[in-house]
Design an enzyme around this catalytic site. Sequence first.
Site, PDB file in Angstrom:
ATOM      1  N   MET A 401      -2.707  47.511  25.229  1.00 24.83           N
ATOM      2  CA  MET A 401      -3.814  46.439  24.822  1.00 24.83           C
ATOM      3  C   MET A 401      -5.180  46.440  25.609  1.00 24.83           C
ATOM      4  O   MET A 401      -6.034  45.616  25.135  1.00 24.83           O
ATOM      5  CB  MET A 401      -3.060  45.228  24.788  1.00 24.83           C
ATOM      6  CG  MET A 401      -1.885  45.056  23.747  1.00 24.83           C
ATOM      7  SD  MET A 401      -2.310  45.377  22.183  1.00 24.83           S
ATOM      8  CE  MET A 401      -3.504  43.752  21.733  1.00 24.83           C
ATOM      9  N   THR A 423       5.269  46.306  26.301  1.00 26.00           N
ATOM     10  CA  THR A 423       4.717  47.123  25.525  1.00 26.00           C
ATOM     11  C   THR A 423       3.247  47.061  25.356  1.00 26.00           C
ATOM     12  O   THR A 423       2.546  48.051  25.070  1.00 26.00           O
ATOM     13  CB  THR A 423       5.560  47.252  24.235  1.00 26.00           C
ATOM     14  OG1 THR A 423       5.186  45.765  23.743  1.00 26.00           O
ATOM     15  CG2 THR A 423       6.857  47.293  24.270  1.00 26.00           C
ATOM     16  N   CYS A 424       2.801  45.960  25.840  1.00 24.12           N
ATOM     17  CA  CYS A 424       1.247  45.902  25.756  1.00 24.12           C
ATOM     18  C   CYS A 424       0.624  46.743  26.589  1.00 24.12           C
ATOM     19  O   CYS A 424      -0.556  47.024  26.270  1.00 24.12           O
ATOM     20  CB  CYS A 424       1.010  44.344  25.901  1.00 24.12           C
ATOM     21  SG  CYS A 424       1.287  43.137  24.438  1.00 24.12           S
ATOM     22  N   PHE A 425       1.308  47.005  27.629  1.00 23.11           N
ATOM     23  CA  PHE A 425       0.766  47.792  28.951  1.00 23.11           C
ATOM     24  C   PHE A 425       1.477  49.181  29.140  1.00 23.11           C
ATOM     25  O   PHE A 425       1.276  49.687  29.972  1.00 23.11           O
ATOM     26  CB  PHE A 425       0.457  47.000  30.109  1.00 23.11           C
ATOM     27  CG  PHE A 425      -0.273  45.639  29.756  1.00 23.11           C
ATOM     28  CD1 PHE A 425      -1.461  45.738  29.563  1.00 23.11           C
ATOM     29  CD2 PHE A 425       0.377  44.470  29.554  1.00 23.11           C
ATOM     30  CE1 PHE A 425      -2.236  44.596  29.433  1.00 23.11           C
ATOM     31  CE2 PHE A 425      -0.243  43.296  29.423  1.00 23.11           C
ATOM     32  CZ  PHE A 425      -1.637  43.438  29.014  1.00 23.11           C
TER      33      PHE A 425
END
EC number: 2.3.2.26
Length: 457
Positions: A401, A423-425
């Site tokens: 993200m 999961t964003c990173f």
Amino acid sequence: MQPLFEAFLVVKAPDSVKNASSSKNAGKSSSSMDVDKAAEGECSPGRNPSALNVKEFVSFAEQHRHTLNMYIRQDKSLLHSIAFAPLVRYPKLLDFDNKKHFFRSELKKRNVSQRYNSIRINVRRDYVFEDSFHQIVLRKPDELKGRLTVTFNGEEGVDAGGLTREWYLILSKQMLNPDKALFIHSANGLTYQPNPASTIQPDHLKYFKFAGQIVGKAIWDEQLLDSHFTLSMYKHMLNQPIEYTDVESIDPEYFRNLGWMLNNDITDILEETFSIVREQFGEMLTIDLKPNGRNVPVTEENKHEYVQLVAEQQMTKGIKEQIDAFKEGFHQLMPLTSSPSSLQDLRLNTEYTGYTRESPQIQWFWNIVQTLSQEDLARLLQFVTGTSQVPMDGFKALRGMNGPQKFNIHRCGDKKRLPSSHTCFNQLDLPEYSSEEELSKYLLSAVREGFEGFGFS
């Protein structure tokens, strides 16, 4: 209005988080896959501004989905812009035509410098499947990407595209013909999956490889096939984990029966064993779901295991050879699988915080990853990155993200907890376990957590 939308997306998307340290331990928790819990990581309790941005971003995009998709439709390059690129992480926010264009643009970008020779085939109308098989199955992957020119034996005409379209439709119908014994239809008669009794065809695995090649080439050529597969079959093609609920797309009534079994006490009601009975060429076969399963009764205590195994048998184990052969052909043109070379690529493009490449836990981690099945490897990638697919340009192109974001492993001190992810990173929080056996046990428990009793672990 578009500049206002772009400004909001830039401000609210986690791409814009200014304090890198505060965003480091946030993300969408893959154990719940719930945006509302994006800030809750095992090693970073509490709320986080970046996680709030994720929630606001998704909420805003859902509210204005029609308008955002209209802008993307007018300017396809927007999905590669800072403002709109995060939408790719949430496919449900994008309309099908926009997702299709993005997929094709990524595919073309990967092959922009390649030139392929054309493929010329001549087939008899009544034997399109057989004639095409002999002329295509042994070709190399790069050959299959060439432009297809079709002629029908004994017919005049130049293929300006119409004959190729007709060839794809005829071929797909013949491929699914029950007389070929390669595929069987689901209960609704509309979708297909491999036939467990396809062994009646001596070369059935070669035919399945060919079928996979045709499906892959149809996608490559942007052609239509008169064929639809079950949800579990599509998941196999994409190396995505299979869940017991996927049985519904094959047999809704059977799915409801399994659901009833899970939701009710079956003591003294059902008399099942860990086996199934299947008819094959007029003969009834008993198949054990576990060693000596026909003599192991299903009870209230072990019914979740039974549902897991019976669904696995129907969607995976009973047709594993056929699926593997189909995927071999499909992935020649749609290279989505994780191979030893892609695992090496992942390892080379992984960053560490609190650990080094030489840390025992990291050495153990990679030892374990190298032994994972394709199913569990897909689950691991899904757990950490939010997708089970290898980026088309390799793991160096992995995005989070905040834009480009490599796979990263962070040390987490609590040895009593499972690994967690953001999961964003693309971040895995890995506790400092004391042994490789302990790390393997907890890692597999974590990546399989969402599928226990419902998936195939």
